[in-house]
Design a protein around this motif. Structure first.
Motif, PDB file in Angstrom:
ATOM      1  N   VAL A 373      78.190  -7.860 113.988  1.00 37.18           N
ATOM      2  CA  VAL A 373      78.027  -7.118 112.742  1.00 37.18           C
ATOM      3  C   VAL A 373      79.165  -7.471 111.803  1.00 37.18           C
ATOM      4  CG1 VAL A 373      78.182  -4.800 111.807  1.00 37.18           C
ATOM      5  CG2 VAL A 373      76.708  -5.252 113.759  1.00 37.18           C
ATOM      6  N   SER A 395      76.087  -4.195 105.176  1.00 31.13           N
ATOM      7  CA  SER A 395      76.915  -5.388 105.280  1.00 31.13           C
ATOM      8  C   SER A 395      78.121  -5.165 106.190  1.00 31.13           C
ATOM      9  CB  SER A 395      77.370  -5.836 103.897  1.00 31.13           C
ATOM     10  OG  SER A 395      78.063  -4.800 103.257  1.00 31.13           O
ATOM     11  N   GLY A 396      78.345  -3.953 106.632  1.00 35.87           N
ATOM     12  CA  GLY A 396      79.391  -3.729 107.631  1.00 35.87           C
ATOM     13  C   GLY A 396      80.606  -2.969 107.143  1.00 35.87           C
ATOM     14  N   LYS A 397      80.476  -2.281 106.022  1.00 33.65           N
ATOM     15  CA  LYS A 397      81.629  -1.568 105.466  1.00 33.65           C
ATOM     16  C   LYS A 397      82.044  -0.407 106.370  1.00 33.65           C
ATOM     17  CE  LYS A 397      79.239  -0.677 101.732  1.00 33.65           C
ATOM     18  NZ  LYS A 397      77.965  -1.337 102.092  1.00 33.65           N
ATOM     19  N   THR A 398      81.058   0.416 106.718  1.00 36.83           N
ATOM     20  CA  THR A 398      81.368   1.557 107.578  1.00 36.83           C
ATOM     21  C   THR A 398      81.909   1.072 108.924  1.00 36.83           C
ATOM     22  OG1 THR A 398      79.588   2.782 106.526  1.00 36.83           O
ATOM     23  CG2 THR A 398      80.406   3.647 108.599  1.00 36.83           C
ATOM     24  N   SER A 399      81.356  -0.029 109.394  1.00 40.84           N
ATOM     25  CA  SER A 399      81.815  -0.548 110.679  1.00 40.84           C
ATOM     26  C   SER A 399      83.312  -0.866 110.634  1.00 40.84           C
ATOM     27  CB  SER A 399      81.033  -1.802 111.045  1.00 40.84           C
ATOM     28  OG  SER A 399      79.653  -1.526 111.002  1.00 40.84           O
ATOM     29  N   GLN A 439      80.569   8.923 105.930  1.00 47.29           N
ATOM     30  CA  GLN A 439      79.403   8.775 105.080  1.00 47.29           C
ATOM     31  C   GLN A 439      78.417   9.923 105.326  1.00 47.29           C
ATOM     32  OE1 GLN A 439      77.726   4.910 105.512  1.00 47.29           O
ATOM     33  NE2 GLN A 439      76.689   4.979 103.547  1.00 47.29           N
ATOM     34  N   HIS A 551      79.566   2.505  96.241  1.00 47.69           N
ATOM     35  CA  HIS A 551      78.591   1.666  95.558  1.00 47.69           C
ATOM     36  C   HIS A 551      78.703   1.805  94.055  1.00 47.69           C
ATOM     37  CE1 HIS A 551      76.708   0.229  99.086  1.00 47.69           C
ATOM     38  NE2 HIS A 551      76.339   1.415  99.506  1.00 47.69           N
TER      39      HIS A 551
ATOM     40  N   PHE B 462      67.115  -7.947 113.160  1.00 51.38           N
ATOM     41  CA  PHE B 462      67.410  -7.195 114.389  1.00 51.38           C
ATOM     42  C   PHE B 462      66.753  -7.904 115.568  1.00 51.38           C
ATOM     43  CE2 PHE B 462      67.553  -3.120 111.694  1.00 51.38           C
ATOM     44  CZ  PHE B 462      68.919  -3.231 111.549  1.00 51.38           C
ATOM     45  N   THR B 476      72.067   4.821 114.493  1.00 51.88           N
ATOM     46  CA  THR B 476      72.454   3.428 114.697  1.00 51.88           C
ATOM     47  C   THR B 476      72.102   2.534 113.512  1.00 51.88           C
ATOM     48  OG1 THR B 476      70.431   3.186 115.955  1.00 51.88           O
ATOM     49  CG2 THR B 476      72.431   3.471 117.208  1.00 51.88           C
ATOM     50  N   LEU B 477      71.709   3.146 112.403  1.00 47.55           N
ATOM     51  CA  LEU B 477      71.510   2.367 111.178  1.00 47.55           C
ATOM     52  C   LEU B 477      72.636   2.688 110.206  1.00 47.55           C
ATOM     53  CD1 LEU B 477      67.693   2.760 110.461  1.00 47.55           C
ATOM     54  CD2 LEU B 477      68.875   0.814 111.463  1.00 47.55           C
ATOM     55  N   GLY B 479      74.058   3.797 106.487  1.00 48.16           N
ATOM     56  CA  GLY B 479      73.569   4.846 105.593  1.00 48.16           C
ATOM     57  C   GLY B 479      72.463   4.349 104.673  1.00 48.16           C
ATOM     58  N   GLN B 481      70.513   1.778 105.086  1.00 50.95           N
ATOM     59  CA  GLN B 481      69.309   1.410 105.830  1.00 50.95           C
ATOM     60  C   GLN B 481      68.463   2.639 106.131  1.00 50.95           C
ATOM     61  OE1 GLN B 481      71.255  -0.568 109.081  1.00 50.95           O
ATOM     62  NE2 GLN B 481      71.062  -2.600 108.158  1.00 50.95           N
ATOM     63  N   SER B 506      72.781   5.812  98.466  1.00 50.49           N
ATOM     64  CA  SER B 506      73.570   4.982  99.384  1.00 50.49           C
ATOM     65  C   SER B 506      73.262   3.502  99.231  1.00 50.49           C
ATOM     66  CB  SER B 506      73.318   5.396 100.831  1.00 50.49           C
ATOM     67  OG  SER B 506      73.527   6.764 100.983  1.00 50.49           O
TER      68      SER B 506
HETATM   69  N1  LIG Z   1      76.092   2.830 115.800  1.00 50.83           N
HETATM   70  C1  LIG Z   1      75.491   1.653 115.588  1.00 50.83           C
HETATM   71  N2  LIG Z   1      74.879   1.021 116.608  1.00 50.83           N
HETATM   72  C2  LIG Z   1      74.284  -0.186 116.398  1.00 50.83           C
HETATM   73  N3  LIG Z   1      74.202  -0.800 115.220  1.00 50.83           N
HETATM   74  C3  LIG Z   1      74.788  -0.212 114.161  1.00 50.83           C
HETATM   75  C4  LIG Z   1      75.437   1.049 114.300  1.00 50.83           C
HETATM   76  N4  LIG Z   1      75.916   1.406 113.095  1.00 50.83           N
HETATM   77  C5  LIG Z   1      75.565   0.412 112.243  1.00 50.83           C
HETATM   78  N5  LIG Z   1      74.894  -0.569 112.875  1.00 50.83           N
HETATM   79  C6  LIG Z   1      74.387  -1.814 112.275  1.00 50.83           C
HETATM   80  O1  LIG Z   1      75.483  -2.548 111.809  1.00 50.83           O
HETATM   81  C7  LIG Z   1      75.230  -3.106 110.528  1.00 50.83           C
HETATM   82  C8  LIG Z   1      76.333  -2.692 109.565  1.00 50.83           C
HETATM   83  O2  LIG Z   1      76.280  -1.308 109.365  1.00 50.83           O
HETATM   84  P1  LIG Z   1      77.328  -0.492 108.509  1.00 50.83           P
HETATM   85  O3  LIG Z   1      77.063   0.946 108.724  1.00 50.83           O
HETATM   86  O4  LIG Z   1      78.685  -0.984 108.768  1.00 50.83           O
HETATM   87  O5  LIG Z   1      76.888  -0.916 107.034  1.00 50.83           O
HETATM   88  P2  LIG Z   1      77.462  -0.440 105.648  1.00 50.83           P
HETATM   89  O6  LIG Z   1      78.037  -1.619 104.987  1.00 50.83           O
HETATM   90  O7  LIG Z   1      78.324   0.732 105.803  1.00 50.83           O
HETATM   91  O8  LIG Z   1      76.118  -0.062 104.919  1.00 50.83           O
HETATM   92  P3  LIG Z   1      75.789   1.165 103.931  1.00 50.83           P
HETATM   93  O9  LIG Z   1      76.265   0.801 102.608  1.00 50.83           O
HETATM   94  O10 LIG Z   1      74.306   1.200 103.970  1.00 50.83           O
HETATM   95  O11 LIG Z   1      76.416   2.370 104.495  1.00 50.83           O
HETATM   96  C9  LIG Z   1      73.849  -2.639 110.121  1.00 50.83           C
HETATM   97  O12 LIG Z   1      72.946  -3.691 110.313  1.00 50.83           O
HETATM   98  C10 LIG Z   1      73.529  -1.522 111.072  1.00 50.83           C
HETATM   99  O13 LIG Z   1      72.166  -1.507 111.406  1.00 50.83           O
END
Ligand SMILES: Nc1ncnc2c1ncn2[C@@H]1O[C@H](COP(=O)(O)OP(=O)(O)OP(=O)(O)O)[C@@H](O)[C@H]1O
Ligand SMILES: Nc1ncnc2c1ncn2[C@@H]1O[C@H](COP(=O)(O)OP(=O)(O)OP(=O)(O)O)[C@@H](O)[C@H]1O
Ligand SMILES: [Mg+2]
Ligand SMILES: [Mg+2]
Lengths: 596, 584
Positions: A373, A395-399, A439, A551, B462, B476-477, B479, B481, B506
């Motif tokens: 990710v 795109s993975g920001k929260t990650s 979030q 955003h 996926f 697991t998605l 926000g 998504q 979001s």
């Molecule tokens: N707990 C989890 N388990 C498995 N996959 C996850 C989990 N959380 C997020 N993902 C996947 O990891 C990828 C990145 O997710 P993330 O939440 O980091 O995105 P983001 O940049 O914060 O998006 P957004 O702006 O929609 O919040 C996504 O494809 C998501 O489906």
């Protein structure tokens, strides 16, 4: 809906044996602290069983020694002894049961605290996999099953076995020949029990699975009832529920039949035993080997012999269930902390807030899949610097920010805080220095004040009011009838989403962390409030390292630098001015919000 | 004395299975009658002994006992089967009714009741009720039958002795009568304790992300311990009185044995009674011991069952609000014109209005946007349309018909509503998109919906594609998504009225623009109401409504609103101008 559930239930399929030495041993460890109570209780039980056995024997003496001999005084004495025994039995019985319950409750308490505190240590990956309903079952219902075993299974099996052996001894003592003839029934008994066990196990497994499915479905429907209703899924979901419910019912009815078969069979055996006594014992009386009193006592003892066997099926089920429950419980307790605390954590007193990601790779899958990710993330934050992360959804920001607090562990690379690898820092201390607004806002049931303070006693009501004013929440809180004491429902469902977000914001500020992380913290907040917050924040984040995900670009106007993410990689990084000049992704986003 | 009502209600559920019950009871009667024969045979055999009978005669007696026992076994099997089965069926019915009833309850019920509590009643309490019906009914019937027949036979053998052993009975009943109410209340306490326990576990685990982020593990554990202790305390105080009954029953049973031994023994000595009769009398008495002990147990069972049933009834008796009224109109289709007329609304009757004097006409097929500060009542306003909350008066019409007179199922079927915080289920992505679809949606339709909401590329990436399993609530998605999945879900629904409550919050600007563009194509002809804080989302709407503190402050299209000095213009300035300056 919920078809995908099937594979979620493997764990509920765990099927204990009715007796599993390893599990019992582990359970005994929980009982160990109360061994005195247990020993006393077992002793009491033995005495009680003996007292119960005394009845028929007294009857025998009365018949053979007094009634047949026509001695009334002796009869009086026997009656007196009998009553004394009864009273003692009553008192001891009461004490024993109470003692056993006391122990059971204490063991339950310990066990529950143990599971619960273990759960708290698990990483988020664990909670991603395990639905709340299942974990709740572990802490509440499975433990309850164990309690039942403790208070009405185990100890009674003890006493039953003791009674059985006791009766056997008395029988042998009274007339060993007759006793031996009787014992020929025992192998039959074993065969029946073995057969029953096998059937009952199968039935138990099936009912267990269907019940788990039923309850999960119920749980999810309750928490999602609003969605179910609005989407007009009432009928569909009801039919599905009904179907699972009926499956469960039929499975249970099938298991009734096994029980219904077992119990009468035991009774027939008991009649067989009595038949044997009359036939053989009667013969012995005729030959003058025994007195009629012995025969009567024999019959009474045999009836008592079969009494504990009558509800053996019941006890067997309790044991079966409790072994399965304890196996499930221990499975949770045995799940290792997948994000363990370092053994010798580096002490950090004060955090400056320097953050560095060095070639970080991350995937949510355990094991070595290439489903990354985040890929090769590197950046450096000076103490007190503020940075924004923007980029497409998913795109993975929260990650990224989840990694900083070690809610998940990275696969490759390093994350440093003040130059120390975060894996070497005590994770609780680490989290203490990071205030994050997630979030997804989560509020607990309670009141507003408690939700901002979160049990941190150092935060005064004045502090709470101050931070609430910063985030412009004070106004609406004051408008509530009970102000800061206004009741908050589960998940804060009676507040508007924006209000919830503001409370979460206030919570993070009250925490006064060295590092502040905002993940879409104002996504549901109107522009005016947002600007008020932003201006207040400008003062607040001075001297703090902060990471802001947003955003709406107007939110991040004043940050020092911006990271642009795409598909798990950093695509652009620089000051806002630089990025606009570069005319890349950020520039496009910018234009889009201006002139869509 | 709602206790009677509770029992009557339970009886209502049970009576349905009278077929099983009657068969069971008949089998039970026969089995019990057969059981009585055995001591009689024993008596005959023993009385025969002094006459030195031949061994063959003894064998005949033994054989007789065995045959009777086998018959008895067959009937026992029958009554067990037929008496236990109804309890399972009733459990199933009750659970169905509980579920169906929950489905009809309004949102405010779920907002004010904890999930853990609702669950606990459907599991722990229901189990207690079932045990009352299964063992309870069985033991009651068994006890009555055994006791009365045993007594009759004992009377035949010796009247005086029988009367004597009944002596302890009045004392016993008095004691039972005294403690029974206490037992029921304490049972209820315990069940409440169990609910509380479930609730705290449920909430601490649902909120684990916050608990861990804010290092609240310890204080949460403390709270858990407190509730746990409370539960144990309640349990123990129940144990104190509940244990009394079975112990007492054993004691009383023993007492009767003493009476028989003592008085009966004298009778044998004085020759008023034969030894065989004495032994038979004792055997009957032994047969009474079990029902006596069971009575103590069953009294507990019944009290617990009633307490549990009362708790279930608490919910069953809540009147569902969202049901069709008697004067509903036979409407079969909704076109999508919505009008608010002087509408006021408040969540609690005793509190101030959240919405005041709303007057708004939304034309069929138009796009209406709602903006306004946090807590101004935007979500509240749109929640009135699918009747998530009901208004008091007549201030809301759809297609000119007062909303409460439209069949509620039709109304909701015609509405696609993306909640501000959409809830996904722990199922596959496919099933989640299909969630609200009317029958017959093909795989192609699903992919199309996903592509309109900008999800299809990600889903393809996926490993399991459409069959990816989501975590609970979709955790697991990401926000964005989740939000797009919720959008896909309503797109597939093809509603007449579309409500988007901040459904793009979001999404990044690029994605939002793309999704909005795609959606506009399918939104043609659909009455759409969208809430947003972003000007970029709403500026093309036919009508923009600005809400402030529950009142409509401004109405008009984008052009009109930016030209008048007001809230909207202000928002516009703040969002655009600041940025523009930087660009220069
Ligand atoms: N707990 C989890 N388990 C498995 N996959 C996850 C989990 N959380 C997020 N993902 C996947 O990891 C990828 C990145 O997710 P993330 O939440 O980091 O995105 P983001 O940049 O914060 O998006 P957004 O702006 O929609 O919040 C996504 O494809 C998501 O489906
Ligand atoms: N279920 C409820 N019970 C009681 N009060 C509620 C409930 N839902 C909302 N409120 C209150 O009603 C007011 C309006 O809430 P509403 O959700 O309509 O706001 P909103 O305009 O949608 O705000 P946001 O922009 O934050 O979503 C708020 O003060 C809120 O606290
Ligand atoms: Mg995110
Ligand atoms: Mg809202």
């Amino acid at each position: 809906m919920m078809r995908g559930f099937a594979n979620n239930f493997l764990e509920d399929e765990i099927l204990g044996k009715a007796y599993d030495a390893k599990l019992i041993k582990r359970l005994l460890r929980y009982i160990a602290p109360y061994r005195l109570e247990v020993v006393i209780s077992v002793l009491l039980l033995i005495i009680i069983s003996l007292l119960h056995l005394a009845g028929p024997y007294l009857t025998k003496i009365a018949i053979d020694d007094y009634i047949s001999q026509k001695k009334i005084e002796g009869l009086n004495i026997i009656a007196g002894i009998y009553i004394a025994i009864l009273i003692t039995g009553f008192v001891l019985q009461y004490l024993q049961v109470y003692m056993m319950h006391l122990t059971g409750q204490r063991v339950m308490y310990d066990l529950r605290v143990n599971i619960f505190s273990h759960l708290q240590k698990m990483s988020l990956a664990f909670f991603d996999r395990n639905p709340v309903g299942r974990l709740m079952t572990r802490v509440v219902n499975d433990v309850e099953v164990l309690n039942e075993m403790l208070t009405s299974g185990l100890v009674f099996i003890f006493s039953d076995i003791f009674t059985l052996i006791g009766i056997a001894c008395v029988l042998v003592y009274m007339d060993w020949r007759l006793a031996l003839i009787l014992f020929t029934i025992i192998p039959l008994l074993f065969i029946i029990m073995a057969l029953y066990r096998k059937k009952a196990r199968d039935a138990y497994r099936k009912t267990r699975i269907s019940l788990a499915r039923l309850n999960s479905y119920l749980q999810e429907n309750i928490s999602g009832m609003s969605t179910v209703q609005v989407f007009g899924r009432k009928e569909k979901n009801f039919n599905r529920f009904k179907q699972i419910n009926i499956e469960n019912r039929d499975e249970l009815i099938r298991s009734i039949i096994y029980n219904a078969l077992f119990f009468p069979t035991i009774e027939v055996l008991s009649a067989m035993a009595i038949g044997l006594i009359i036939w053989y014992g009667g013969g012995e009386i005729l030959e003058g080997i025994i007195l009629p009193g012995v025969l009567v006592a024999f019959i009474q003892y045999v009836l008592r012999f079969f009494m504990p066997l009558r509800d053996l099926a019941e006890k067997f089920n309790i044991m079966q269930a409790s072994m399965a429950s304890s196996e499930r419980i221990f499975k949770v307790i045995d799940t290792p902390e997948d994000i363990p605390n370092p053994e010798k954590p580096v002490k950090i007193e004060k955090v400056c807030g320097e953050i560095e990601f060095q070639g970080v790779w991350f995937s949510y899958d355990s094991g070595d899949s290439n489903n990354y990710v985040l890929q090769d993330i590197s950046f450096h934050l000076k103490p007190g610097e503020s940075i924004a992360i923007v980029g497409a959804t998913g795109s993975g920001k929260t990650s990224i920010i989840n990694l900083l607090g070690r809610f998940y562990d990275i696969k490759k690379g390093r994350i440093l805080l003040d130059g120390i690898d975060i894996r070497d820092i005590d994770k609780y201390q680490l989290r203490h220095h990071i205030g994050v607004i997630q979030q997804d806002v989560f509020l607990f049931s309670g009141n507003i004040e408690e939700n901002i303070r979160l049990n941190n006693k150092d935060i005064t009501l004045d502090d709470i009011k101050k931070v609430s004013t910063y985030v412009n929440a004070h106004n609406f809180i004051e408008r509530f009838r009970h102000g800061y004491q206004e009741i908050v429902q589960e998940r804060g469902s009676t507040l508007s989403l924006g209000q919830r977000q503001l409370l979460a914001f206030a919570r993070a500020l009250a925490y006064n962390p060295a590092i502040l992380i905002l993940d879409e913290a104002t996504s549901s907040v109107d522009t005016e409030t947002e600007i008020l917050i932003r201006d207040a924040l400008q003062k607040l984040i001075k001297g703090r390292t902060s990471i802001i995900i947003a955003h709406r670009l107007s939110t991040i106007r004043y940050v020092d630098r911006i990271i642009v993410m795409k598909d798990g990689r950093i695509k652009e990084m620089g000051t806002p001015k630089e990025l606009i000049k570069r005319k890349g992704i950020y520039y496009n986003l910018y234009r889009l919000q201006l002139f869509p | 004395m709602s206790q009677i009502g509770t029992l009557r209600r339970l009886a209502g559920y049970t009576v349905k299975y009278y077929n099983d019950l009657i068969r069971g009871i008949i089998a039970l009667l026969i089995a019990d009658a057969l059981a009585l024969i055995i001591p009689w045979i024993i008596k005959e055999a023993i009385d025969l002994l002094p006459q030195r009978p031949a061994t063959t005669i003894l064998i005949r007696y033994s054989g007789l006992i065995l045959i009777v026992a086998i018959f008895q076994g067959v009937f026992r099997f029958y009554w067990r089967k037929h008496l236990f089965t109804p309890s399972r069926k009733v459990e199933c019915d009750l659970r169905n009714d509980y579920f169906a009833h929950l489905q009809r309850l309004s949102w405010s019920f779920f907002q004010h009741t904890k999930t853990g509590d609702i669950m606990s009643r459907a599991t722990n309490d229901l189990t207690a009720v079932r045990e009352l019906l299964g063992f309870g009914v069985l033991i009651i019937v068994d006890t009555i039958v055994t006791v009365s027949t045993c007594l009759i036979l004992m009377i035949i053998i010796n009247v005086r002795l029988t009367l004597l052993i009944l002596l302890p009975l009045p004392i016993l009943s008095f004691i039972v009568y005294r403690i029974i109410g206490g037992i029921r209340n304490q049972f209820k306490d315990v069940q409440v304790g169990l609910s509380n326990l479930s609730t705290i576990v449920q909430e601490s685990i649902s909120g684990i992300r916050v608990v861990q982020a804010y290092v609240c593990e310890e204080s949460t554990l403390e709270r858990f311990k407190r509730i746990n202790q409370e539960y144990i305390r309640k349990n123990l105080s129940l144990t104190k009185i509940r244990t009394l009954l079975p112990s007492m029953m054993i004691f009383i049973a023993g007492l009767t044995a003493v009476i028989v031994l003592w008085i009966g023994g004298r009778d044998v000595i004085t020759g008023r009674m034969s030894l065989g009769a004495f032994v038979a009398f004792n055997s009957y008495l032994a047969m009474l011991t079990w029902p006596m002990m069971a009575t103590g147990y069953v009294i507990n069972l019944i009290q617990r069952g009633i307490a549990a049933m009362e708790r279930i009834e608490e919910f069953l008796d809540i009147k569902p609000e969202m049901v069709d009224r008697d004067d509903k109109l036979p409407i079969t289709e909704i076109k999508g014109e919505i009008e608010f007329k002087d509408l006021n609304f408040s969540y609690y009757p005793d509190r101030g209005d959240v919405l005041h004097g709303i007057n708004l006409k939304i034309k069929k097929g138009s796009i209406t946007a709602l903006v306004g500060p946090v807590g101004s009542g935007k979500s509240t306003l749109v929640k009135l349309i699918p009747r998530i909350y009901d208004i008091d008066g007549v201030g809301l019409t759809v297609d000119g018909v007062e909303i409460k007179r439209i069949p509620i199922d039709l109304l909701r079927k015609s509405i696609g509503y993306v909640e501000q915080e959409p809830l996904l289920f722990s199922d596959t992505i496919r099933e989640n998109i299909l969630f609200g679809a009317h029958d017959g949606a093909s795989d192609e339709d699903i992919w199309k919906a996903a592509s309109i909401s900008g999800l299809s590329m990600e889903i393809e990436r996926f490993p399991n594609g459409m069959d990816t399993l989501l975590g609970e609530r979709g955790v697991t998605l990401s926000g964005g998504q989740r939000q797009r999945l919720a959008l896909a879900r309503v797109i597939l629904r093809r509603p007449k009225i579309l409500i988007l409550d901040d459904a793009f919050a979001s999404l990044d600007a690029q994605m939002e623009e793309k999704v909005l563009r795609e959606m506009k194509k399918v939104m043609k002809g659909i009455t759409t109401i969208m809430i947003s804080h972003r000007i970029s989302t709403i500026k093309d709407a036919d009508m923009i409504v600005v809400l402030d503190q529950g009142r409509i402050a401004e109405v008009g299209d984008h052009k009109k609103l930016i030209s008048i000095k007001g809230i909207y213009q202000n928002i516009y300035r703040q969002q655009m101008l600041g940025l523009e300056m930087e660009l220069v």
